[in-house]
Design an enzyme around this catalytic site. Structure first.
Site, PDB file in Angstrom:
ATOM      1  N   ARG A  56       0.566   3.601  10.059  1.00  0.00           N
ATOM      2  CA  ARG A  56       2.007   3.444   9.793  1.00  0.00           C
ATOM      3  C   ARG A  56       2.324   3.998   8.406  1.00  0.00           C
ATOM      4  O   ARG A  56       1.571   3.740   7.465  1.00  0.00           O
ATOM      5  CB  ARG A  56       2.375   1.960   9.854  1.00  0.00           C
ATOM      6  CG  ARG A  56       3.353   1.645  10.959  1.00  0.00           C
ATOM      7  CD  ARG A  56       3.504   0.181  11.175  1.00  0.00           C
ATOM      8  NE  ARG A  56       4.135  -0.527  10.070  1.00  0.00           N
ATOM      9  CZ  ARG A  56       4.436  -1.820  10.094  1.00  0.00           C
ATOM     10  NH1 ARG A  56       4.160  -2.536  11.162  1.00  0.00           N
ATOM     11  NH2 ARG A  56       5.010  -2.411   9.074  1.00  0.00           N
TER      12      ARG A  56
ATOM     13  N   ARG B  52       5.616  -4.167  -0.570  1.00  0.00           N
ATOM     14  CA  ARG B  52       6.007  -5.090   0.509  1.00  0.00           C
ATOM     15  C   ARG B  52       5.551  -6.514   0.202  1.00  0.00           C
ATOM     16  O   ARG B  52       6.259  -7.476   0.518  1.00  0.00           O
ATOM     17  CB  ARG B  52       5.425  -4.601   1.843  1.00  0.00           C
ATOM     18  CG  ARG B  52       6.153  -3.371   2.369  1.00  0.00           C
ATOM     19  CD  ARG B  52       5.359  -2.648   3.440  1.00  0.00           C
ATOM     20  NE  ARG B  52       5.175  -3.431   4.628  1.00  0.00           N
ATOM     21  CZ  ARG B  52       4.233  -3.189   5.537  1.00  0.00           C
ATOM     22  NH1 ARG B  52       3.411  -2.175   5.378  1.00  0.00           N
ATOM     23  NH2 ARG B  52       4.123  -3.956   6.595  1.00  0.00           N
TER      24      ARG B  52
ATOM     25  N   ARG C  65      -5.391  -0.794  10.059  1.00  0.00           N
ATOM     26  CA  ARG C  65      -4.473  -0.883  11.217  1.00  0.00           C
ATOM     27  C   ARG C  65      -4.153   0.514  11.757  1.00  0.00           C
ATOM     28  O   ARG C  65      -3.908   1.444  10.993  1.00  0.00           O
ATOM     29  CB  ARG C  65      -3.173  -1.563  10.796  1.00  0.00           C
ATOM     30  CG  ARG C  65      -2.120  -1.509  11.898  1.00  0.00           C
ATOM     31  CD  ARG C  65      -1.031  -2.507  11.744  1.00  0.00           C
ATOM     32  NE  ARG C  65      -0.269  -2.365  10.514  1.00  0.00           N
ATOM     33  CZ  ARG C  65       0.703  -3.199  10.160  1.00  0.00           C
ATOM     34  NH1 ARG C  65       1.005  -4.212  10.932  1.00  0.00           N
ATOM     35  NH2 ARG C  65       1.347  -3.018   9.032  1.00  0.00           N
TER      36      ARG C  65
ATOM     37  N   ARG D 124      14.098 -12.898   6.992  1.00  0.00           N
ATOM     38  CA  ARG D 124      13.277 -12.517   5.850  1.00  0.00           C
ATOM     39  C   ARG D 124      13.971 -12.813   4.533  1.00  0.00           C
ATOM     40  O   ARG D 124      13.393 -12.574   3.476  1.00  0.00           O
ATOM     41  CB  ARG D 124      13.038 -11.017   5.912  1.00  0.00           C
ATOM     42  CG  ARG D 124      11.641 -10.603   6.261  1.00  0.00           C
ATOM     43  CD  ARG D 124      11.671  -9.115   6.374  1.00  0.00           C
ATOM     44  NE  ARG D 124      10.425  -8.488   6.216  1.00  0.00           N
ATOM     45  CZ  ARG D 124       9.648  -8.089   7.224  1.00  0.00           C
ATOM     46  NH1 ARG D 124       9.979  -8.353   8.452  1.00  0.00           N
ATOM     47  NH2 ARG D 124       8.555  -7.442   6.972  1.00  0.00           N
TER      48      ARG D 124
ATOM     49  N   LYS E   5       1.271 -11.382  12.466  1.00  0.00           N
ATOM     50  CA  LYS E   5       2.416 -11.887  13.246  1.00  0.00           C
ATOM     51  C   LYS E   5       2.571 -11.100  14.555  1.00  0.00           C
ATOM     52  O   LYS E   5       2.728 -11.680  15.622  1.00  0.00           O
ATOM     53  CB  LYS E   5       3.720 -11.765  12.426  1.00  0.00           C
ATOM     54  CG  LYS E   5       3.681 -12.484  11.098  1.00  0.00           C
ATOM     55  CD  LYS E   5       4.976 -12.312  10.310  1.00  0.00           C
ATOM     56  CE  LYS E   5       5.259 -10.895   9.860  1.00  0.00           C
ATOM     57  NZ  LYS E   5       4.293 -10.328   8.873  1.00  0.00           N
TER      58      LYS E   5
HETATM   59  P1  AP5 Z   1      -0.319  -7.242  12.519  1.00  0.00           P
HETATM   60  O1  AP5 Z   1      -0.326  -8.198  13.654  1.00  0.00           O
HETATM   61  O2  AP5 Z   1       0.165  -5.847  12.771  1.00  0.00           O
HETATM   62  O3  AP5 Z   1       0.397  -7.892  11.247  1.00  0.00           O
HETATM   63  P2  AP5 Z   1       1.927  -8.242  10.970  1.00  0.00           P
HETATM   64  O4  AP5 Z   1       1.965  -9.574  10.295  1.00  0.00           O
HETATM   65  O5  AP5 Z   1       2.753  -8.079  12.210  1.00  0.00           O
HETATM   66  O6  AP5 Z   1       2.216  -7.117   9.907  1.00  0.00           O
HETATM   67  P3  AP5 Z   1       3.431  -6.112   9.707  1.00  0.00           P
HETATM   68  O7  AP5 Z   1       2.953  -5.165   8.645  1.00  0.00           O
HETATM   69  O8  AP5 Z   1       3.890  -5.504  10.992  1.00  0.00           O
HETATM   70  O9  AP5 Z   1       4.488  -7.055   9.169  1.00  0.00           O
HETATM   71  P4  AP5 Z   1       5.628  -6.732   8.251  1.00  0.00           P
HETATM   72  O10 AP5 Z   1       6.314  -8.031   8.302  1.00  0.00           O
HETATM   73  O11 AP5 Z   1       5.335  -6.236   6.902  1.00  0.00           O
HETATM   74  O12 AP5 Z   1       6.298  -5.432   8.932  1.00  0.00           O
HETATM   75  P5  AP5 Z   1       7.563  -5.250   9.874  1.00  0.00           P
HETATM   76  O13 AP5 Z   1       7.220  -4.276  10.901  1.00  0.00           O
HETATM   77  O14 AP5 Z   1       8.126  -6.571  10.273  1.00  0.00           O
HETATM   78  O15 AP5 Z   1      -1.829  -7.184  11.942  1.00  0.00           O
HETATM   79  C1  AP5 Z   1      -2.177  -6.295  10.880  1.00  0.00           C
HETATM   80  C2  AP5 Z   1      -3.573  -5.677  11.197  1.00  0.00           C
HETATM   81  O16 AP5 Z   1      -4.575  -6.702  11.111  1.00  0.00           O
HETATM   82  C3  AP5 Z   1      -3.705  -5.094  12.619  1.00  0.00           C
HETATM   83  O17 AP5 Z   1      -4.514  -3.959  12.540  1.00  0.00           O
HETATM   84  C4  AP5 Z   1      -4.388  -6.215  13.431  1.00  0.00           C
HETATM   85  O18 AP5 Z   1      -5.178  -5.691  14.488  1.00  0.00           O
HETATM   86  C5  AP5 Z   1      -5.240  -6.897  12.355  1.00  0.00           C
HETATM   87  N1  AP5 Z   1      -5.340  -8.350  12.524  1.00  0.00           N
HETATM   88  C6  AP5 Z   1      -4.364  -9.203  12.952  1.00  0.00           C
HETATM   89  N2  AP5 Z   1      -4.805 -10.489  12.908  1.00  0.00           N
HETATM   90  C7  AP5 Z   1      -6.083 -10.433  12.412  1.00  0.00           C
HETATM   91  C8  AP5 Z   1      -7.075 -11.430  12.120  1.00  0.00           C
HETATM   92  N3  AP5 Z   1      -6.827 -12.739  12.326  1.00  0.00           N
HETATM   93  N4  AP5 Z   1      -8.269 -11.017  11.635  1.00  0.00           N
HETATM   94  C9  AP5 Z   1      -8.520  -9.686  11.430  1.00  0.00           C
HETATM   95  N5  AP5 Z   1      -7.640  -8.691  11.694  1.00  0.00           N
HETATM   96  C10 AP5 Z   1      -6.427  -9.066  12.168  1.00  0.00           C
HETATM   97  O19 AP5 Z   1       8.630  -4.631   8.830  1.00  0.00           O
HETATM   98  C11 AP5 Z   1       8.518  -3.300   8.365  1.00  0.00           C
HETATM   99  C12 AP5 Z   1       9.714  -2.972   7.469  1.00  0.00           C
HETATM  100  O20 AP5 Z   1      10.948  -3.064   8.227  1.00  0.00           O
HETATM  101  C13 AP5 Z   1       9.937  -3.900   6.267  1.00  0.00           C
HETATM  102  O21 AP5 Z   1       9.147  -3.526   5.153  1.00  0.00           O
HETATM  103  C14 AP5 Z   1      11.450  -3.711   6.016  1.00  0.00           C
HETATM  104  O22 AP5 Z   1      11.712  -2.489   5.362  1.00  0.00           O
HETATM  105  C15 AP5 Z   1      12.008  -3.597   7.433  1.00  0.00           C
HETATM  106  N6  AP5 Z   1      12.421  -4.924   7.982  1.00  0.00           N
HETATM  107  C16 AP5 Z   1      11.849  -5.548   9.067  1.00  0.00           C
HETATM  108  N7  AP5 Z   1      12.446  -6.722   9.288  1.00  0.00           N
HETATM  109  C17 AP5 Z   1      13.413  -6.856   8.336  1.00  0.00           C
HETATM  110  C18 AP5 Z   1      14.335  -7.882   8.030  1.00  0.00           C
HETATM  111  N8  AP5 Z   1      14.416  -9.031   8.743  1.00  0.00           N
HETATM  112  N9  AP5 Z   1      15.168  -7.704   6.969  1.00  0.00           N
HETATM  113  C19 AP5 Z   1      15.122  -6.567   6.233  1.00  0.00           C
HETATM  114  N10 AP5 Z   1      14.247  -5.559   6.465  1.00  0.00           N
HETATM  115  C20 AP5 Z   1      13.397  -5.707   7.512  1.00  0.00           C
END
Ligand code: AP5
Length: 221
Positions: free
Chosen positions: A162, A173, A129, A90, A15
């Site tokens: 991270r 997660r 990552r 979420r 994402k």
């Molecule tokens: P990347 O693009 O970083 O993936 P992502 O989907 O953004 O993954 P995240 O881990 O950031 O999402 P998340 O939703 O768990 O975390 P968030 O920060 O929102 O890609 C991943 C890797 O793969 C990278 O190395 C990239 O280069 C590679 N890649 C990408 N596309 C690829 C492809 N097609 N092929 C190969 N490689 C690829 O949330 C973190 C924490 O914050 C949560 O656990 C929670 O505690 C809190 N939080 C955040 N939002 C909320 C909410 N709305 N409500 C409650 N708690 C929340």
């Protein structure tokens, strides 16, 4: 009316990677709840102190904190030109609060993109990552490596793993996603705005699929 897009999908589906592309190509403001929370933790603000433990354990931060943070953010003037929400909503409560707030202002979500991905690919992506603690840029050791190993292309900061990308936290997660966030996709499907993208494919193929969706929605809205 400006375009409002939601990006959904399991952790590591890509994402954030696609959000950076959409921001550059279509000019939508990228609002990532994960990035906002990590910034709050780094600052040591009250929100950051509340959120830190939940994030370390791979649990969701309570709805009331997140909803307030996002509704305040999307009301800012820069969002008038269009925005995309990465990592929000979420939970169904978050989706309903967003819907109600937008409806009050005559707005709505125009497109929700669900990035689907094989669990094995997710585990491999998370372990490879590396992120820049200064600017938030995201790399992957194999699929999207920085020009110079170990340092950010933009500002030269050493890249880090991270803390919530450790395998046991990733497992938690993924469980939390299935339980709380998968139903949010249904919420948008019922509203007729959900589009699915197979994010197991290489980054350029996923980007091409995203471009087709964004071209259509920015033309129509
Ligand atoms: P990347 O693009 O970083 O993936 P992502 O989907 O953004 O993954 P995240 O881990 O950031 O999402 P998340 O939703 O768990 O975390 P968030 O920060 O929102 O890609 C991943 C890797 O793969 C990278 O190395 C990239 O280069 C590679 N890649 C990408 N596309 C690829 C492809 N097609 N092929 C190969 N490689 C690829 O949330 C973190 C924490 O914050 C949560 O656990 C929670 O505690 C809190 N939080 C955040 N939002 C909320 C909410 N709305 N409500 C409650 N708690 C929340």
């Amino acid at each position: 009316m400006s375009t409002a897009v939601v990006l959904l999908g399991p952790p590591g589906a890509g994402k954030g990677t696609q959000a950076k592309h959409i921001e550059r190509r279509f000019g939508l403001v990228h609002i990532s709840t994960g990035d906002m929370l990590r910034a709050a933790v780094a600052e040591g603000s009250e929100l950051g102190r509340c959120a830190e433990g939940y994030m370390k354990r791979g649990e969701l931060v309570p709805d009331e904190l997140i909803i307030e943070m996002i509704l305040e953010r999307i009301a800012r003037p820069d969002c008038g030109k269009g925005y995309m929400l990465d990592g929000f909503p979420r939970t169904l409560a978050q989706a309903e609060a967003l819907d109600a707030s937008l409806a009050e202002r005559g707005g709505r979500i125009d497109l929700a993109i669900l990035f689907t991905c094989d669990p094995e690919a997710i585990v491999e992506r998370m372990s490879g990552r590396r992120v820049c603690p200064t600017c938030g840029a995201v790399f992957h050791l194999a699929h999207n490596p920085p020009a110079k190993p170990g340092v950010c292309d933009r500002d030269g900061t050493p890249l880090v793993l991270r803390p919530d990308d450790r395998p046991e936290v990733v497992r938690k997660r993924l469980e939390v996603y299935e339980e709380n966030t998968a139903p949010v996709a249904e919420f948008y499907r019922k509203r007729g705005v959900l589009a699915e993208v197979d994010a197991s494919r290489p980054i350029p193929e996923v980007t091409a699929a995203v471009d087709r969706l964004l071209e259509a929605v920015t033309r129509d809205s």
